[in-house]
Design a protein around this motif. Sequence first.
Motif, PDB file in Angstrom:
ATOM      1  N   LEU A  63      32.670 -43.679  49.972  1.00  0.00           N
ATOM      2  CA  LEU A  63      33.700 -44.174  50.447  1.00  0.00           C
ATOM      3  C   LEU A  63      34.989 -44.431  49.714  1.00  0.00           C
ATOM      4  O   LEU A  63      36.088 -44.395  50.047  1.00  0.00           O
ATOM      5  CB  LEU A  63      33.405 -45.706  50.927  1.00  0.00           C
ATOM      6  N   ALA A  64      34.522 -44.528  48.552  1.00  0.00           N
ATOM      7  CA  ALA A  64      35.687 -44.611  47.184  1.00  0.00           C
ATOM      8  C   ALA A  64      36.246 -43.323  47.170  1.00  0.00           C
ATOM      9  O   ALA A  64      37.414 -43.241  46.923  1.00  0.00           O
ATOM     10  CB  ALA A  64      35.037 -45.205  45.928  1.00  0.00           C
ATOM     11  N   VAL A  65      35.478 -42.116  47.265  1.00  0.00           N
ATOM     12  CA  VAL A  65      35.996 -40.778  47.218  1.00  0.00           C
ATOM     13  C   VAL A  65      37.103 -40.370  48.399  1.00  0.00           C
ATOM     14  O   VAL A  65      38.085 -40.127  48.085  1.00  0.00           O
ATOM     15  CB  VAL A  65      34.914 -39.709  47.210  1.00  0.00           C
ATOM     16  N   GLN A  66      36.522 -41.045  49.497  1.00  0.00           N
ATOM     17  CA  GLN A  66      37.493 -40.825  50.603  1.00  0.00           C
ATOM     18  C   GLN A  66      38.650 -41.413  50.449  1.00  0.00           C
ATOM     19  O   GLN A  66      39.963 -41.014  50.954  1.00  0.00           O
ATOM     20  CB  GLN A  66      36.682 -41.147  51.732  1.00  0.00           C
ATOM     21  N   GLN A  67      38.674 -42.697  49.863  1.00  0.00           N
ATOM     22  CA  GLN A  67      40.082 -43.263  49.801  1.00  0.00           C
ATOM     23  C   GLN A  67      40.869 -42.845  48.522  1.00  0.00           C
ATOM     24  O   GLN A  67      41.940 -42.797  48.884  1.00  0.00           O
ATOM     25  CB  GLN A  67      39.641 -44.750  49.429  1.00  0.00           C
ATOM     26  N   ALA A  68      40.303 -42.216  47.797  1.00  0.00           N
ATOM     27  CA  ALA A  68      40.884 -41.517  46.535  1.00  0.00           C
ATOM     28  C   ALA A  68      41.681 -40.292  46.995  1.00  0.00           C
ATOM     29  O   ALA A  68      42.750 -40.069  46.558  1.00  0.00           O
ATOM     30  CB  ALA A  68      40.054 -41.355  45.495  1.00  0.00           C
ATOM     31  N   LEU A  69      40.988 -39.620  47.941  1.00  0.00           N
ATOM     32  CA  LEU A  69      41.592 -38.314  48.710  1.00  0.00           C
ATOM     33  C   LEU A  69      42.806 -38.886  49.360  1.00  0.00           C
ATOM     34  O   LEU A  69      43.860 -38.164  49.065  1.00  0.00           O
ATOM     35  CB  LEU A  69      40.768 -37.759  49.642  1.00  0.00           C
ATOM     36  N   LYS A  70      42.456 -39.943  49.974  1.00  0.00           N
ATOM     37  CA  LYS A  70      43.877 -40.307  50.802  1.00  0.00           C
ATOM     38  C   LYS A  70      45.128 -40.727  49.634  1.00  0.00           C
ATOM     39  O   LYS A  70      46.337 -40.388  49.888  1.00  0.00           O
ATOM     40  CB  LYS A  70      43.616 -41.511  51.511  1.00  0.00           C
ATOM     41  N   ASP A  71      44.690 -41.521  48.658  1.00  0.00           N
ATOM     42  CA  ASP A  71      45.602 -41.939  47.446  1.00  0.00           C
ATOM     43  C   ASP A  71      46.310 -40.719  47.075  1.00  0.00           C
ATOM     44  O   ASP A  71      47.578 -40.818  46.678  1.00  0.00           O
ATOM     45  CB  ASP A  71      44.943 -42.815  46.733  1.00  0.00           C
ATOM     46  N   LYS A  72      45.742 -39.350  46.915  1.00  0.00           N
ATOM     47  CA  LYS A  72      46.146 -38.386  46.182  1.00  0.00           C
ATOM     48  C   LYS A  72      46.975 -37.752  46.984  1.00  0.00           C
ATOM     49  O   LYS A  72      47.459 -36.742  46.656  1.00  0.00           O
ATOM     50  CB  LYS A  72      44.896 -37.596  45.572  1.00  0.00           C
ATOM     51  N   GLY A  73      46.951 -38.048  48.414  1.00  0.00           N
ATOM     52  CA  GLY A  73      47.636 -36.888  49.518  1.00  0.00           C
ATOM     53  C   GLY A  73      46.818 -35.891  49.391  1.00  0.00           C
ATOM     54  O   GLY A  73      47.537 -34.684  50.167  1.00  0.00           O
ATOM     55  N   VAL A  74      45.622 -35.502  49.402  1.00  0.00           N
ATOM     56  CA  VAL A  74      45.086 -34.394  49.692  1.00  0.00           C
ATOM     57  C   VAL A  74      44.255 -34.545  51.175  1.00  0.00           C
ATOM     58  O   VAL A  74      43.446 -35.684  51.560  1.00  0.00           O
ATOM     59  CB  VAL A  74      43.523 -34.443  48.759  1.00  0.00           C
ATOM     60  N   VAL A  75      44.827 -33.674  51.879  1.00  0.00           N
ATOM     61  CA  VAL A  75      44.379 -33.557  53.474  1.00  0.00           C
ATOM     62  C   VAL A  75      43.088 -32.595  53.586  1.00  0.00           C
ATOM     63  O   VAL A  75      43.401 -31.241  53.939  1.00  0.00           O
ATOM     64  CB  VAL A  75      45.532 -33.214  54.244  1.00  0.00           C
ATOM     65  N   LEU A  76      41.910 -33.005  53.477  1.00  0.00           N
ATOM     66  CA  LEU A  76      40.667 -32.253  54.078  1.00  0.00           C
ATOM     67  C   LEU A  76      39.956 -33.074  54.882  1.00  0.00           C
ATOM     68  O   LEU A  76      39.728 -34.186  54.540  1.00  0.00           O
ATOM     69  CB  LEU A  76      40.037 -31.858  52.534  1.00  0.00           C
ATOM     70  N   PRO A  77      39.597 -32.576  55.811  1.00  0.00           N
ATOM     71  CA  PRO A  77      38.727 -33.183  56.861  1.00  0.00           C
ATOM     72  C   PRO A  77      37.231 -33.490  56.117  1.00  0.00           C
ATOM     73  O   PRO A  77      36.665 -32.689  55.391  1.00  0.00           O
ATOM     74  CB  PRO A  77      38.338 -32.233  58.152  1.00  0.00           C
ATOM     75  N   VAL A  78      36.981 -34.767  56.323  1.00  0.00           N
ATOM     76  CA  VAL A  78      35.629 -35.064  55.956  1.00  0.00           C
ATOM     77  C   VAL A  78      34.422 -35.508  56.889  1.00  0.00           C
ATOM     78  O   VAL A  78      34.712 -36.072  57.677  1.00  0.00           O
ATOM     79  CB  VAL A  78      36.028 -36.746  54.846  1.00  0.00           C
ATOM     80  N   ILE A  79      33.183 -35.027  56.591  1.00  0.00           N
ATOM     81  CA  ILE A  79      32.103 -35.425  57.134  1.00  0.00           C
ATOM     82  C   ILE A  79      31.310 -36.012  56.215  1.00  0.00           C
ATOM     83  O   ILE A  79      31.044 -35.584  55.079  1.00  0.00           O
ATOM     84  CB  ILE A  79      31.269 -34.074  57.715  1.00  0.00           C
ATOM     85  N   ILE A  80      30.723 -37.300  56.698  1.00  0.00           N
ATOM     86  CA  ILE A  80      30.080 -38.158  55.551  1.00  0.00           C
ATOM     87  C   ILE A  80      28.444 -37.608  56.001  1.00  0.00           C
ATOM     88  O   ILE A  80      28.074 -37.718  57.053  1.00  0.00           O
ATOM     89  CB  ILE A  80      30.341 -39.652  55.981  1.00  0.00           C
TER      90      ILE A  80
END
Length: 215
Positions: A63-80
């Motif tokens: 969940l922290a990684v997912q939020q960090a991706l958003k914060d960095k502006g990285v747009v990659l679809p995520v499957i948990i």
Amino acid sequence: MAEKRVYLVDDEAAVRRSVGFMLKTSGYEVESFESGEAFLKAAPHLPPGCVLLDVRLGAMDGLAVQQALKDKGVVLPVIIITGHGDVGLAVRAMKAGAVDFLEKPFEKAAVIASLEQALRHNDGRAELNRLADQARAQLNGLTPRERDVLNGLVEGQSNKVIAYDLGISPRTVEIHRANLMSKLGVGSLSDALKIAFTARMADLAGAAPAPSEPA
């Protein structure tokens, strides 16, 4: 091929080997990372693809990684990827924008189907809208009370909390829950939640929401 690229983030070497091998033999390019930190360091420079992200990592969870991706502006679809008992975490991940979640142990067909859906995020919004419309059509077959119960489940509430909020008995909630799962043609709560989140998927991607239903 960029559209068949998967970034596998899992701290278990055995999982990285087995899932990586399965995907490579199915035609995917796979790049593995042993930690969320290692993945985030590389993420801004990675070509388009999708992320297969374990929710239970080491110092930094999924969940922290997912939020960090958003914060960095990285747009990659995520499957948990979740283990038994992690459905609540998966729900939180879906609310944060994950496109799907897989419960361990998972079958090859389920992984491939989930990846194909996730990779459509890189192909434009029309396909996302089609999938969301299909899910909304399934939900339209539910009664208003069944929709209320499903909404409570999406929020991670227990049967008792849903019953209290709706002014009905927990037993009645169980009956509605069984009926809605039957109507949706699913055998698990996870699959029912996936349909509910898919119905919202276009909205999460920034599309206009569907018209609200009359009360």
